[in-house]
Design an enzyme around this catalytic site. Structure first.
Site, PDB file in Angstrom:
ATOM      1  N   HIS A 150       0.831  -1.203   0.000  1.00 48.50           N
ATOM      2  CA  HIS A 150       0.000   0.000   0.000  1.00 48.50           C
ATOM      3  C   HIS A 150       0.869   1.258   0.000  1.00 48.50           C
ATOM      4  O   HIS A 150       0.617   2.200  -0.763  1.00 48.50           O
ATOM      5  CB  HIS A 150      -0.916   0.019   1.231  1.00 48.50           C
ATOM      6  CG  HIS A 150      -2.196  -0.728   1.050  1.00 48.50           C
ATOM      7  ND1 HIS A 150      -2.229  -2.092   0.845  1.00 48.50           N
ATOM      8  CD2 HIS A 150      -3.500  -0.306   1.052  1.00 48.50           C
ATOM      9  CE1 HIS A 150      -3.495  -2.479   0.734  1.00 48.50           C
ATOM     10  NE2 HIS A 150      -4.287  -1.418   0.852  1.00 48.50           N
ATOM     11  N   HIS A 199       1.159  -3.629   9.287  1.00 50.70           N
ATOM     12  CA  HIS A 199       2.544  -3.530   8.820  1.00 50.70           C
ATOM     13  C   HIS A 199       3.447  -3.075   9.960  1.00 50.70           C
ATOM     14  O   HIS A 199       3.043  -2.263  10.803  1.00 50.70           O
ATOM     15  CB  HIS A 199       2.671  -2.531   7.668  1.00 50.70           C
ATOM     16  CG  HIS A 199       2.403  -3.122   6.329  1.00 50.70           C
ATOM     17  ND1 HIS A 199       3.189  -4.101   5.763  1.00 50.70           N
ATOM     18  CD2 HIS A 199       1.420  -2.868   5.432  1.00 50.70           C
ATOM     19  CE1 HIS A 199       2.709  -4.418   4.572  1.00 50.70           C
ATOM     20  NE2 HIS A 199       1.630  -3.695   4.349  1.00 50.70           N
TER      21      HIS A 199
END
Length: 241
Positions: A150, A199
């Site tokens: 992303h 993440h």
């Protein structure tokens, strides 16, 4: 001595802006390689854990800091780095470039974004870092963790779109606006990935580094192709009226 003379001649031929961009690309790539090396050796684990825990309510790792509205906003922001949103925005700009009769620039844009996506997938497959298991995930995540897809694709897509849109404008303020908005969007997407626990912070830093390097490389390529007449020329200009 011959090498130094060659480098001196080369730097004279390069514009200051181009030389600065090349140095930034090299620095971003060096940053990515350093992060990958540190990650592989486990040296970033303490840093990653500290940041993730700092974003959670003490005593309840399932609860991110801030109100429920903040968590909802972060989910909205993380979608800006998703495939669906990036594809929709990219297609919109591609159509705009075609309407502007900049077909070669549109082809370069499509190639740059698809190339960035391929690099992101290959990097994930190569490193195969597991997703964080320290805190519950705020959204679903299935692929490997390093680098953050992303974050990287937000940087690649938004910065590359800014490059292509800026080439169509003669107003310096507008050109700067494109890049500022692109950078802000990329940062917000990366921060949201960490906040939602999907993440490690080092994943996001690596994604930003690699994505920025790729986008700047595209900008350098676009300048070269424009000067050699292979794509439409940059309108440039400094008119602020």
């Amino acid at each position: 001595m011959a090498l130094f003379a060659y480098l001196k001649t080369l730097t004279r031929r390069l514009e200051g802006v181009t030389l600065a961009a090349i140095l930034i690309v090299c620095g971003a790539l060096w940053g990515f390689v350093s992060l990958a090396s540190e990650m592989a050796e486990g040296d970033l684990h303490a840093f990653d854990e500290y940041v993730l825990l700092a974003l959670r309510t003490p005593g309840d790792l399932s609860d991110p800091i801030g109100s429920d509205q903040v968590e909802i906003a972060m989910r909205d922001l993380t979608a800006l780095g998703g495939v669906s949103v990036l594809t929709l925005i990219s297609i919109s700009v591609l159509v705009f470039l075609f309407l502007q009769r900049q077909r070669a620039a549109a082809l370069l844009l499509a190639s740059a974004i698809l190339g960035g996506q391929a690099i992101s997938h290959l990097a994930k497959l190569g490193f195969s870092r597991p997703r964080p298991d320290l805190v519950p995930h705020g959204v679903e995540a299935a692929t490997a963790s390093f680098p953050s897809g992303h974050s990287m694709m937000a940087a690649v897509t938004y910065l590359t779109l800014a490059v292509m849109l800026a080439r169509t404008s003669t107003r310096q303020r507008v050109r700067i606006f494109y890049f500022v908005v692109a950078a802000i969007l990329a940062v917000l997407v990366g921060v949201s990935r960490i906040y939602l626990g999907v993440h490690w912070p080092s994943d996001v830093l690596a994604g930003w580094s690699l994505g920025a390097a790729w986008a700047l490389g595209v900008w350098l390529l676009a300048r070269h192709l424009a000067r050699t007449g292979q794509i439409e020329p940059d309108r440039g200009g400094t008119d602020d009226s």
